[in-house]
Enzyme design. Structure first.
Site, PDB file in Angstrom:
ATOM      1  N   SER A 246      34.369  49.366  46.668  1.00 48.79           N
ATOM      2  CA  SER A 246      35.458  50.124  47.269  1.00 48.79           C
ATOM      3  C   SER A 246      36.732  49.803  46.494  1.00 48.79           C
ATOM      4  O   SER A 246      36.775  48.864  45.706  1.00 48.79           O
ATOM      5  CB  SER A 246      35.602  49.789  48.751  1.00 48.79           C
ATOM      6  OG  SER A 246      35.720  48.399  48.947  1.00 48.79           O
TER       7      SER A 246
ATOM      8  N   ASP B 274      36.538  45.933  38.822  1.00 49.56           N
ATOM      9  CA  ASP B 274      35.562  44.841  38.802  1.00 49.56           C
ATOM     10  C   ASP B 274      34.318  45.245  38.021  1.00 49.56           C
ATOM     11  O   ASP B 274      33.805  44.486  37.193  1.00 49.56           O
ATOM     12  CB  ASP B 274      35.167  44.445  40.224  1.00 49.56           C
ATOM     13  CG  ASP B 274      36.300  43.800  40.990  1.00 49.56           C
ATOM     14  OD1 ASP B 274      37.318  43.443  40.365  1.00 49.56           O
ATOM     15  OD2 ASP B 274      36.177  43.650  42.213  1.00 49.56           O
TER      16      ASP B 274
ATOM     17  N   THR C 295      36.408  37.409  50.980  1.00 52.79           N
ATOM     18  CA  THR C 295      36.839  38.366  49.980  1.00 52.79           C
ATOM     19  C   THR C 295      37.981  37.762  49.157  1.00 52.79           C
ATOM     20  O   THR C 295      38.630  36.792  49.582  1.00 52.79           O
ATOM     21  CB  THR C 295      37.293  39.684  50.634  1.00 52.79           C
ATOM     22  OG1 THR C 295      37.495  40.681  49.625  1.00 52.79           O
ATOM     23  CG2 THR C 295      38.593  39.492  51.417  1.00 52.79           C
ATOM     24  N   GLU C 296      38.207  38.308  47.972  1.00 48.17           N
ATOM     25  CA  GLU C 296      39.289  37.844  47.097  1.00 48.17           C
ATOM     26  C   GLU C 296      39.181  36.358  46.768  1.00 48.17           C
ATOM     27  O   GLU C 296      40.170  35.620  46.819  1.00 48.17           O
ATOM     28  CB  GLU C 296      40.657  38.140  47.726  1.00 48.17           C
ATOM     29  CG  GLU C 296      40.927  39.613  47.984  1.00 48.17           C
ATOM     30  CD  GLU C 296      40.992  40.452  46.717  1.00 48.17           C
ATOM     31  OE1 GLU C 296      41.387  39.905  45.661  1.00 48.17           O
ATOM     32  OE2 GLU C 296      40.630  41.647  46.772  1.00 48.17           O
TER      33      GLU C 296
ATOM     34  N   LYS D 157      27.411  45.961  40.200  1.00 49.44           N
ATOM     35  CA  LYS D 157      28.135  45.843  41.465  1.00 49.44           C
ATOM     36  C   LYS D 157      27.738  47.094  42.238  1.00 49.44           C
ATOM     37  O   LYS D 157      28.381  48.141  42.109  1.00 49.44           O
ATOM     38  CB  LYS D 157      29.638  45.771  41.221  1.00 49.44           C
ATOM     39  CG  LYS D 157      30.466  45.476  42.458  1.00 49.44           C
ATOM     40  CD  LYS D 157      31.940  45.398  42.100  1.00 49.44           C
ATOM     41  CE  LYS D 157      32.797  45.140  43.338  1.00 49.44           C
ATOM     42  NZ  LYS D 157      32.710  43.752  43.808  1.00 49.44           N
TER      43      LYS D 157
ATOM     44  N   LYS E 110      34.892  36.410  42.838  1.00 49.01           N
ATOM     45  CA  LYS E 110      33.480  36.684  42.514  1.00 49.01           C
ATOM     46  C   LYS E 110      33.325  37.385  41.172  1.00 49.01           C
ATOM     47  O   LYS E 110      32.453  37.033  40.377  1.00 49.01           O
ATOM     48  CB  LYS E 110      32.828  37.558  43.596  1.00 49.01           C
ATOM     49  CG  LYS E 110      32.554  36.876  44.901  1.00 49.01           C
ATOM     50  CD  LYS E 110      31.695  37.740  45.813  1.00 49.01           C
ATOM     51  CE  LYS E 110      32.264  39.122  46.018  1.00 49.01           C
ATOM     52  NZ  LYS E 110      33.598  39.100  46.668  1.00 49.01           N
ATOM     53  N   THR E 111      34.162  38.385  40.912  1.00 56.85           N
ATOM     54  CA  THR E 111      34.022  39.139  39.669  1.00 56.85           C
ATOM     55  C   THR E 111      34.357  38.278  38.462  1.00 56.85           C
ATOM     56  O   THR E 111      33.674  38.335  37.436  1.00 56.85           O
ATOM     57  CB  THR E 111      34.923  40.384  39.697  1.00 56.85           C
ATOM     58  OG1 THR E 111      34.571  41.197  40.823  1.00 56.85           O
ATOM     59  CG2 THR E 111      34.749  41.203  38.427  1.00 56.85           C
TER      60      THR E 111
ATOM     61  N   GLU F  39      26.560  41.482  41.788  1.00 59.10           N
ATOM     62  CA  GLU F  39      27.735  41.025  42.533  1.00 59.10           C
ATOM     63  C   GLU F  39      27.830  41.752  43.865  1.00 59.10           C
ATOM     64  O   GLU F  39      27.827  42.986  43.911  1.00 59.10           O
ATOM     65  CB  GLU F  39      29.017  41.263  41.735  1.00 59.10           C
ATOM     66  CG  GLU F  39      30.253  40.743  42.460  1.00 59.10           C
ATOM     67  CD  GLU F  39      31.549  41.176  41.821  1.00 59.10           C
ATOM     68  OE1 GLU F  39      32.571  41.200  42.528  1.00 59.10           O
ATOM     69  OE2 GLU F  39      31.550  41.510  40.617  1.00 59.10           O
TER      70      GLU F  39
END
Length: 234
Positions: free
Chosen positions: A43, A56, A13-14, A39, A17-18, A118
């Protein structure tokens, strides 16, 4: 129907990707291609006058060429900024691969040259007690684009991710290296050289760290020809 559809995942994560998804959309737009993106589950959404909104998903909407309602880009919006399956449980909702596949297929029917989906977190992020997010691209038979952050440990994470993708019967269509931090990692070029020799897929670009996010500038660092050259997914 979308001519080319890909699933975007990260090694964790982080990892950007976006940003990478938006940059690919922008690059395709520069090539006069029609693009859509989604997407499916997000969350960490903010409650607004229009309902729950995810930054995102809004970024994807900003950089795709076709105009879609928010609910089609991010059909499952969850407020807590935690793992999707936990956020869904807290909201009294149940995530399932079958539903996500149906939502994705609906968008794939839109006329477009390129569609990007995504994911959330990494390849094995849970949807529920039995399924992971990987079931979505697996059910659709999609090629996968992997986002690799250039930081200590990325080689191990990247190789494990592509190993898992191939174990699930899917193709790694390409990967993008992203610099998430201002200070370059130690031995960055050696890391890139190793990844290029061992990922078994084309490197679509190396995105620099920017003091201020500029998707148009990042798009210039990408080569998406390998994505457009692959056989269309129907």
């Amino acid at each position: 129907m979308a001519k080319h559809t890909y699933f975007l995942t990260g090694t964790d994560t982080e990892v950007g990707k976006t940003v990478v998804t938006a940059a690919i959309l922008k690059k395709a737009s520069n090539l006069s291609l029609k693009t859509v993106a989604m997407k499916p589950v997000a969350s960490g959404c903010e409650l607004t006058a229009e309902g729950l909104r995810n930054e995102d998903a809004l970024m994807l909407m900003e950089h795709m060429t076709e105009v879609l309602p928010y609910e089609q880009v991010n059909p499952i919006a969850l407020e807590p900024a935690i793992a999707p399956h936990v956020a869904a449980s807290q909201a009294g909702r149940q995530l399932s691969a079958q539903r996500l596949v149906g939502l994705a297929r609906g968008l794939m029917m839109k006329p477009a040259d390129l569609m990007l989906i995504e994911g959330a977190g990494g390849w094995r992020v849970p949807l529920n007690d039995r399924e992971t997010y990987a079931r979505l691209p697996a059910e659709l038979g999609l090629g996968v684009v992997v986002v690799v952050p250039l930081r200590l440990g990325c080689i191990n994470h990247a190789l494990l991710t592509v190993e898992a993708i191939r174990h699930d019967g899917l193709t790694v269509a390409g990967w993008v290296a992203n610099r998430p931090d201002e200070k370059p990692m130690s031995c960055e070029q050696e890391t890139l050289d190793f990844l290029k020799g061992h990922m078994g897929a084309p490197c679509l670009g190396v995105l620099p760290w920017l003091p201020r996010l500029d998707i148009a500038k990042l798009a210039q660092e990408l080569d998406i020809d390998p994505l457009l050259a692959r056989a269309a997914v129907f």
